[in-house]
Design an enzyme around this catalytic site. Structure first.
Site, PDB file in Angstrom:
ATOM      1  N   CYS A 182       0.851  -1.187   0.000  1.00 31.29           N
ATOM      2  CA  CYS A 182       0.000   0.000   0.000  1.00 31.29           C
ATOM      3  C   CYS A 182       0.889   1.240   0.000  1.00 31.29           C
ATOM      4  CB  CYS A 182      -0.929  -0.005   1.218  1.00 31.29           C
ATOM      5  SG  CYS A 182      -0.069   0.140   2.804  1.00 31.29           S
TER       6      CYS A 182
ATOM      7  N   CYS B  71       0.305   3.734   2.320  1.00 28.47           N
ATOM      8  CA  CYS B  71      -0.071   4.404   3.564  1.00 28.47           C
ATOM      9  C   CYS B  71       1.125   5.013   4.290  1.00 28.47           C
ATOM     10  CB  CYS B  71      -0.793   3.427   4.477  1.00 28.47           C
ATOM     11  SG  CYS B  71      -2.297   2.739   3.745  1.00 28.47           S
TER      12      CYS B  71
ATOM     13  N   GLN C  89       2.461   8.055   2.495  1.00 27.89           N
ATOM     14  CA  GLN C  89       1.506   9.160   2.619  1.00 27.89           C
ATOM     15  C   GLN C  89       1.579   9.800   4.000  1.00 27.89           C
ATOM     16  OE1 GLN C  89      -2.396   7.667   1.489  1.00 27.89           O
ATOM     17  NE2 GLN C  89      -2.193   8.623  -0.512  1.00 27.89           N
TER      18      GLN C  89
ATOM     19  N   ARG D 205      -9.294  -0.134   6.274  1.00 31.71           N
ATOM     20  CA  ARG D 205     -10.540   0.471   5.789  1.00 31.71           C
ATOM     21  C   ARG D 205     -11.704   0.191   6.728  1.00 31.71           C
ATOM     22  NH1 ARG D 205     -10.810   0.080  -0.840  1.00 31.71           N
ATOM     23  NH2 ARG D 205      -8.743   0.955  -1.255  1.00 31.71           N
TER      24      ARG D 205
ATOM     25  N   THR E 106      -8.580  -5.608  -4.105  1.00 36.61           N
ATOM     26  CA  THR E 106      -8.928  -5.128  -2.769  1.00 36.61           C
ATOM     27  C   THR E 106     -10.430  -5.121  -2.536  1.00 36.61           C
ATOM     28  OG1 THR E 106      -7.003  -3.680  -2.874  1.00 36.61           O
ATOM     29  CG2 THR E 106      -8.592  -3.233  -1.144  1.00 36.61           C
TER      30      THR E 106
ATOM     31  N   ASP F 268     -15.458   0.070   1.675  1.00 37.22           N
ATOM     32  CA  ASP F 268     -14.783   0.883   2.681  1.00 37.22           C
ATOM     33  C   ASP F 268     -15.736   1.055   3.858  1.00 37.22           C
ATOM     34  OD1 ASP F 268     -13.396   2.790   4.151  1.00 37.22           O
ATOM     35  OD2 ASP F 268     -12.775   3.930   2.386  1.00 37.22           O
TER      36      ASP F 268
ATOM     37  N   ARG G 146     -14.935   2.654   6.723  1.00 39.43           N
ATOM     38  CA  ARG G 146     -14.508   3.741   7.600  1.00 39.43           C
ATOM     39  C   ARG G 146     -15.580   4.825   7.710  1.00 39.43           C
ATOM     40  NH1 ARG G 146      -8.917   5.126   4.734  1.00 39.43           N
ATOM     41  NH2 ARG G 146     -10.274   4.735   2.933  1.00 39.43           N
TER      42      ARG G 146
ATOM     43  N   THR H 139      -5.651  14.859   0.427  1.00 42.35           N
ATOM     44  CA  THR H 139      -6.316  13.589   0.131  1.00 42.35           C
ATOM     45  C   THR H 139      -6.461  13.396  -1.367  1.00 42.35           C
ATOM     46  OG1 THR H 139      -8.274  12.246   0.620  1.00 42.35           O
ATOM     47  CG2 THR H 139      -8.659  14.568   0.168  1.00 42.35           C
TER      48      THR H 139
ATOM     49  N   LYS I 248     -13.736  11.478   1.501  1.00 42.82           N
ATOM     50  CA  LYS I 248     -13.306  12.234   2.673  1.00 42.82           C
ATOM     51  C   LYS I 248     -13.786  13.679   2.579  1.00 42.82           C
ATOM     52  CE  LYS I 248      -9.081   9.652   3.856  1.00 42.82           C
ATOM     53  NZ  LYS I 248      -7.608   9.746   4.032  1.00 42.82           N
TER      54      LYS I 248
END
Length: 349
Positions: free
Chosen positions: A220, A222, A225, A249, A269, A281, A283, A304, A309
């Site tokens: 990933c 992540c 980032q 997620r 994914t 997702d 989240r 982002t 988001k």
């Protein structure tokens, strides 16, 4: 002594699911498929016909009719064992043992308790599947109203602690810890440099990723980032990193590892999440908006690539003055993953 509040009962029920204990909801007694021990399963079976309830996403994979829409109640045959029940709920061996049917799903009756049970399993970061029986709850079993397990919960946060923390990104920093009263889950707001609340604040909503943030996973983007966002805030003189404990997620680390195993079997994914029984997702970025509100921040420059988001911030009253793209961490190992985020999840260039 004061009786437990609905939120406290919900937290207790989630913990009991993780321990393999049953919970009573709306005339049904149920437990999480992932954790229920064989002796407890046998006791439930002795009380009446077993019902296995999976999410609508898992039902799609199983080619089972989901008469209840977002869940499917499967009548458990009398001659199957715990291993069969687990195999229906867990996609780990779907390719090695694809024949699990025919499955007879129920229609009519009250699906509300079973839907709440699946939601409770998700909230406990377990496989989204419950096994149970329509029967009177025995003494000692936690009784929970299905209405206590909301489909779209409001997520308040309460401040817990705050302290100064110099960091590599900037010598001036501060970490704020917030806690969800209903779950006990903690989330963190990291102020980097000097945060000018009179101007749009550079903000990053970052979901916890143990494999990427800590282990340096190449699957990933992540970790890169996270560090690129902190470095950008340090270079700009100020910003806020919201570190939300919504691993994988929002499905938890164990389910994320299950998804990784499915990816090794050839699923992307999104497909892996669906086979597990989750949405693309899970989240809830309203948590981030609630923390920003607590910090007195109403206008942001949001770092982002995820339009979801931005939409959730705006819907919660946070003004997004600017989207700041964040494209780092491309590797041969995660190129396909990033393509899926763009094509299937709508991430922006």
């Amino acid at each position: 002594m004061l009786p437990a509040t609905p939120a406290e009962l919900l937290a207790r029920a989630r913990a009991e699911f993780r321990l393999g204990l049953p919970v009573a909801m709306g005339g049904a007694v149920m437990a999480a498929v992932e954790t229920v021990p064989p002796e407890r399963l046998a006791a439930m079976r002795a009380a009446g016909p077993l019902v296995l309830t999976v999410s609508g996403r898992r039902a799609e994979t199983l080619k089972a009719r989901a008469y209840d829409g977002d869940v499917a109640r499967i009548a458990v045959p009398d001659d199957v064992d715990a291993a069969w029940i687990r195999a229906v709920a867990d996609p780990a061996d779907d390719l090695r043992a694809p024949m699990k049917g025919p499955l007879r799903t129920l229609r009519g009756g009250d699906a509300v308790p079973w839907r709440a049970g699946v939601a409770l399993a998700k909230a406990a970061w377990l496989l989204p599947a419950v096994i149970g029986v329509e029967a009177e709850a025995p003494e000692g079993v936690t009784r929970l109203s299905p209405a206590t397990v909301p489909d779209d919960p409001v997520l308040p946060v309460a401040p817990v602690a705050s302290a100064r923390l110099p960091m590599a990104a900037h010598a001036k920093g501060r970490v704020h810890v917030y806690r969800e009263p209903g779950t006990g889950e903690e989330h963190y707001a990291v102020e980097i440099g000097r945060v000018d609340r009179a101007a749009p604040v550079l903000v990053r909503l970052h979901s916890a990723c143990f494999t990427g943030d800590v282990l340096g996973s190449l699957k990933c983007d992540c970790g890169p980032q996270l560090h690129a966002a902190m470095d950008a805030m340090g270079a700009a003189g100020g910003g806020v990193l919201l570190y939300l404990n919504q691993e994988g997620r929002g499905i938890g680390l164990a389910n994320k590892m299950r998804a990784y195993d499915l990816q090794d079997q050839g699923f992307d994914t999104v497909e892996a999440n669906h086979r597990l029984g989750f949405e693309d997702d899970e989240r809830d970025f309203r948590l981030g908006a609630a923390i920003l509100d607590r910090l007195g921040i109403g206008v942001v420059r949001l770092m982002t690539n995820n339009p979801r988001k931005m939409a959730m911030m705006i819907a919660q009253g946070i003004e997004v003055a600017e989207r700041v793209p964040l494209h780092v961490g491309l590797t041969p190992e995660n190129a396909a993953y990033l393509d899926v985020k763009r094509v299937k999840s709508g991430h922006l260039e």
